[in-house]
Design a protein around this motif. Structure first.
Motif, PDB file in Angstrom:
ATOM      1  N   HIS A  82       0.800  -1.229   0.000  1.00  0.00           N
ATOM      2  CA  HIS A  82       0.000   0.000   0.000  1.00  0.00           C
ATOM      3  C   HIS A  82       0.832   1.279   0.000  1.00  0.00           C
ATOM      4  CE1 HIS A  82      -3.658  -2.349   0.654  1.00  0.00           C
ATOM      5  NE2 HIS A  82      -2.978  -3.033   1.552  1.00  0.00           N
ATOM      6  N   GLY A  83       2.134   1.162   0.134  1.00  0.00           N
ATOM      7  CA  GLY A  83       2.983   2.335   0.061  1.00  0.00           C
ATOM      8  C   GLY A  83       3.750   2.583   1.346  1.00  0.00           C
ATOM      9  N   ARG A  84       4.946   3.160   1.182  1.00  0.00           N
ATOM     10  CA  ARG A  84       5.782   3.459   2.352  1.00  0.00           C
ATOM     11  C   ARG A  84       5.089   4.506   3.230  1.00  0.00           C
ATOM     12  NH1 ARG A  84       7.630  -0.737  -0.423  1.00  0.00           N
ATOM     13  NH2 ARG A  84       9.391  -0.320  -1.819  1.00  0.00           N
ATOM     14  N   LYS A  85       4.440   5.473   2.592  1.00  0.00           N
ATOM     15  CA  LYS A  85       3.746   6.532   3.333  1.00  0.00           C
ATOM     16  C   LYS A  85       2.641   5.957   4.208  1.00  0.00           C
ATOM     17  CE  LYS A  85       0.776   9.317   1.319  1.00  0.00           C
ATOM     18  NZ  LYS A  85       0.168  10.405   0.509  1.00  0.00           N
ATOM     19  N   ALA A  86       1.893   5.000   3.674  1.00  0.00           N
ATOM     20  CA  ALA A  86       0.809   4.386   4.441  1.00  0.00           C
ATOM     21  C   ALA A  86       1.341   3.660   5.665  1.00  0.00           C
ATOM     22  CB  ALA A  86       0.028   3.419   3.552  1.00  0.00           C
ATOM     23  N   GLY A  87       2.465   2.960   5.520  1.00  0.00           N
ATOM     24  CA  GLY A  87       3.063   2.264   6.649  1.00  0.00           C
ATOM     25  C   GLY A  87       3.555   3.213   7.720  1.00  0.00           C
ATOM     26  N   LEU A  88       4.175   4.314   7.306  1.00  0.00           N
ATOM     27  CA  LEU A  88       4.672   5.304   8.266  1.00  0.00           C
ATOM     28  C   LEU A  88       3.529   5.947   9.046  1.00  0.00           C
ATOM     29  CD1 LEU A  88       7.375   7.035   6.047  1.00  0.00           C
ATOM     30  CD2 LEU A  88       7.797   5.605   8.050  1.00  0.00           C
ATOM     31  N   THR A  89       2.424   6.202   8.381  1.00  0.00           N
ATOM     32  CA  THR A  89       1.270   6.821   9.043  1.00  0.00           C
ATOM     33  C   THR A  89       0.641   5.885  10.062  1.00  0.00           C
ATOM     34  OG1 THR A  89       0.837   8.107   7.040  1.00  0.00           O
ATOM     35  CG2 THR A  89      -0.943   7.962   8.651  1.00  0.00           C
ATOM     36  N   LEU A  90       0.499   4.619   9.703  1.00  0.00           N
ATOM     37  CA  LEU A  90      -0.086   3.651  10.624  1.00  0.00           C
ATOM     38  C   LEU A  90       0.796   3.447  11.853  1.00  0.00           C
ATOM     39  CD1 LEU A  90      -2.197   1.525  11.347  1.00  0.00           C
ATOM     40  CD2 LEU A  90      -0.946  -0.102   9.899  1.00  0.00           C
ATOM     41  N   SER A  91       2.105   3.387  11.667  1.00  0.00           N
ATOM     42  CA  SER A  91       2.998   3.120  12.794  1.00  0.00           C
ATOM     43  C   SER A  91       2.925   4.216  13.848  1.00  0.00           C
ATOM     44  CB  SER A  91       4.441   2.949  12.305  1.00  0.00           C
ATOM     45  OG  SER A  91       4.983   4.163  11.845  1.00  0.00           O
ATOM     46  N   VAL A  92       2.838   5.474  13.434  1.00  0.00           N
ATOM     47  CA  VAL A  92       2.809   6.563  14.410  1.00  0.00           C
ATOM     48  C   VAL A  92       1.469   6.608  15.143  1.00  0.00           C
ATOM     49  CG1 VAL A  92       1.938   8.492  12.994  1.00  0.00           C
ATOM     50  CG2 VAL A  92       3.642   8.917  14.768  1.00  0.00           C
ATOM     51  N   ALA A  93       0.400   6.161  14.516  1.00  0.00           N
ATOM     52  CA  ALA A  93      -0.894   6.100  15.200  1.00  0.00           C
ATOM     53  C   ALA A  93      -0.856   5.078  16.342  1.00  0.00           C
ATOM     54  CB  ALA A  93      -1.998   5.742  14.207  1.00  0.00           C
ATOM     55  N   LEU A  94      -0.227   3.940  16.105  1.00  0.00           N
ATOM     56  CA  LEU A  94      -0.096   2.925  17.147  1.00  0.00           C
ATOM     57  C   LEU A  94       0.796   3.408  18.284  1.00  0.00           C
ATOM     58  CD1 LEU A  94       0.331  -0.276  14.938  1.00  0.00           C
ATOM     59  CD2 LEU A  94      -1.702   0.437  16.201  1.00  0.00           C
ATOM     60  N   MET A  95       1.864   4.124  17.952  1.00  0.00           N
ATOM     61  CA  MET A  95       2.759   4.645  18.979  1.00  0.00           C
ATOM     62  C   MET A  95       2.048   5.645  19.869  1.00  0.00           C
ATOM     63  SD  MET A  95       5.722   4.514  20.373  1.00  0.00           S
ATOM     64  CE  MET A  95       6.844   3.730  19.214  1.00  0.00           C
ATOM     65  N   CYS A  96       1.218   6.471  19.284  1.00  0.00           N
ATOM     66  CA  CYS A  96       0.446   7.461  20.028  1.00  0.00           C
ATOM     67  C   CYS A  96      -0.417   6.777  21.092  1.00  0.00           C
ATOM     68  CB  CYS A  96      -0.427   8.268  19.070  1.00  0.00           C
ATOM     69  SG  CYS A  96      -1.543   9.432  19.882  1.00  0.00           S
ATOM     70  N   ALA A  97      -1.098   5.729  20.697  1.00  0.00           N
ATOM     71  CA  ALA A  97      -1.979   5.019  21.630  1.00  0.00           C
ATOM     72  C   ALA A  97      -1.183   4.432  22.791  1.00  0.00           C
ATOM     73  CB  ALA A  97      -2.731   3.916  20.888  1.00  0.00           C
TER      74      ALA A  97
END
Length: 429
Positions: A82-97
């Protein structure tokens, strides 16, 4: 999709800066746990023995690492498809939680065993996040950098990784200056996790606006698919090489940086504030030399730097720890810590780009992330726990030999592998 226009120099640089800024916040959130362990460990693992409390907190730290292979697998596949950008966005959302959970988690005195259970859950979530972050960010920076500058720009992954660690230590030093010891012990340790959660929210929106890499565009919708079995069936040599080259490097990095703060307090006898200042200063120097090491690899190749780390790590790890254990001079301790981290730079500055250059684009993020995460979990994440276990058993020097031996294993790998600068599979300029 395959006919996307390659980015111009200004847009390329802007994307690298944007990706790096997000990486900084990710690693700040991850390292805040290590920086504040001395303060919150008694609240979750009360025993009256500081070494036992640190040992239990280090066990949770290590267990968080064991989620990283799962994160590397799931989000590596996700980023490849799905793209490098999509992976980077998902990872930071999990870190926030994960950060926000730690910020509000009850203590053992309030909730009993639920308190360490919540702490563990938060760290597992953060481990999942960082497992995906490393592969996505290493791949993104390596692909976005362009031929001839990959070592230099990819080194900013560790610049921002260390910046995140420094930011965590900086928050610790500021809180130590503006708060009483009692207040910091009682509730002030929650502040860095709240800060991390809020920063991660801002990075989530930043990453949504990143430019996708040309390498991902060139895969095309009908290109080969990334997957766990595909990785090990079609790229076994590369994956084992990544695992082995990472083992000694990641262990040395965590021994010389994360564990070193506790070593200076628990073994060398420095005050917590002094130890924090020593490590912060040494890490700043370490951060500053990463781009120089990366640029040097663009000129002379990646392999000489890794071999240099391996040789010096084998020769000097034992003397570094034994000398530090006996010193009481903060400046001498600082100089020794800087020397140790300069040695590690031969691995850290180029580790991401070396891994990225081994794999074709369709499976690159997974190839970078998963073998690295396995080695990182087994050797990096357990570094503190094993060091404290040796100390608790009365054989602290055993840890020094353990680090030396694992660097030796990686050195053999460096000597046997090809120089990825000259045999890169990143086709795009």
């Amino acid at each position: 999709m395959a006919d996307a226009t390659p980015p111009g120099r200004a847009m390329r640089l802007r994307s690298i800066i944007g990706g790096s800024a997000g990486n900084l916040v990710e690693w700040y959130d991850w390292y805040a746990y290590a920086a504040f362990t001395l303060y919150f460990a008694p609240h979750f693992f009360p025993s009256g023995d500081p070494t036992v409390e640190l040992l239990q907190a280090a066990a949770v730290f290590a267990l968080g690492f064991f989620m990283r292979p799962i994160g590397g697998w799931l989000m590596g596949v996700y980023s490849d498809r799905h793209g490098r950008k999509a992976g980077l966005t998902l990872s930071v959302a999990l870190m926030c939680a994960g950060s926000l959970i730690i910020a509000v988690a009850p203590t053992y005195a309030t909730a009993g065993v639920l308190a360490p259970a919540l702490l563990l859950a938060a760290r597992l979530l953060q481990g999942l996040s960082v497992g995906g972050e490393y592969g996505a960010s290493a791949t993104y920076l390596s692909e976005m950098a362009g031929r001839g500058r990959r070592g230099f720009f990819a080194s900013f992954q560790y610049v921002t990784l260390i910046s995140g660690q420094l930011l965590a230590l900086g928050v610790l030093l500021v809180l130590q200056m503006v708060m009483s010891e009692a207040a910091l012990d009682a509730w002030g340790w929650r502040i860095p996790f709240a800060i991390g959660g809020l920063l991660a929210v801002s990075v989530f929106w930043l990453r949504r606006g990143l430019l996708e890499t040309q390498s991902f565009h060139n895969i095309g919708k009908d290109g080969p698919r990334s997957g766990f079995w595909t990785l090990w069936a079609q790229h076994p040599r590369e994956s084992v090489t990544v695992l082995l080259l990472t083992a000694g490097g990641t262990l040395a990095f965590y021994a010389y940086s994360i564990y070193m703060q506790k070593f200076l307090v628990n073994t060398a006898g420095f005050a917590r504030e002094t130890a924090s200042a020593i490590i912060a200063g040494a890490l700043f120097v370490f951060m500053a030399i990463q781009p120089m090491a990366g640029a040097l690899s663009d000129r002379i190749g990646r392999k000489p730097l890794m071999v240099g780390f391996g040789v010096m790590g084998v020769l000097f790890t034992y003397p570094i720890f034994t000398t530090l254990a006996g010193t009481r001079d903060p400046w001498a301790a600082f100089a020794i810590c800087v020397g140790a981290l300069v040695i590690v730079s031969g691995y850290s500055a180029i580790s991401g780009v070396v891994k990225a250059e081994m794999y074709p684009a369709h499976i690159r993020t997974l190839g970078v992330a998963l073998p690295y995460a396995i080695a990182n979990a087994v050797f990096g994440g357990t570094a503190e726990y094993i060091a404290l276990w040796f100390k608790n058993a009365g054989n602290e020097a055993g840890f020094y030999w353990y680090v030396t031996g694992m660097i030796g294993v990686s050195l053999i790998t460096y000597l046997m592998m090809r120089d990825t600068r000259d045999h890169t599979l990143i086709a795009e300029d």
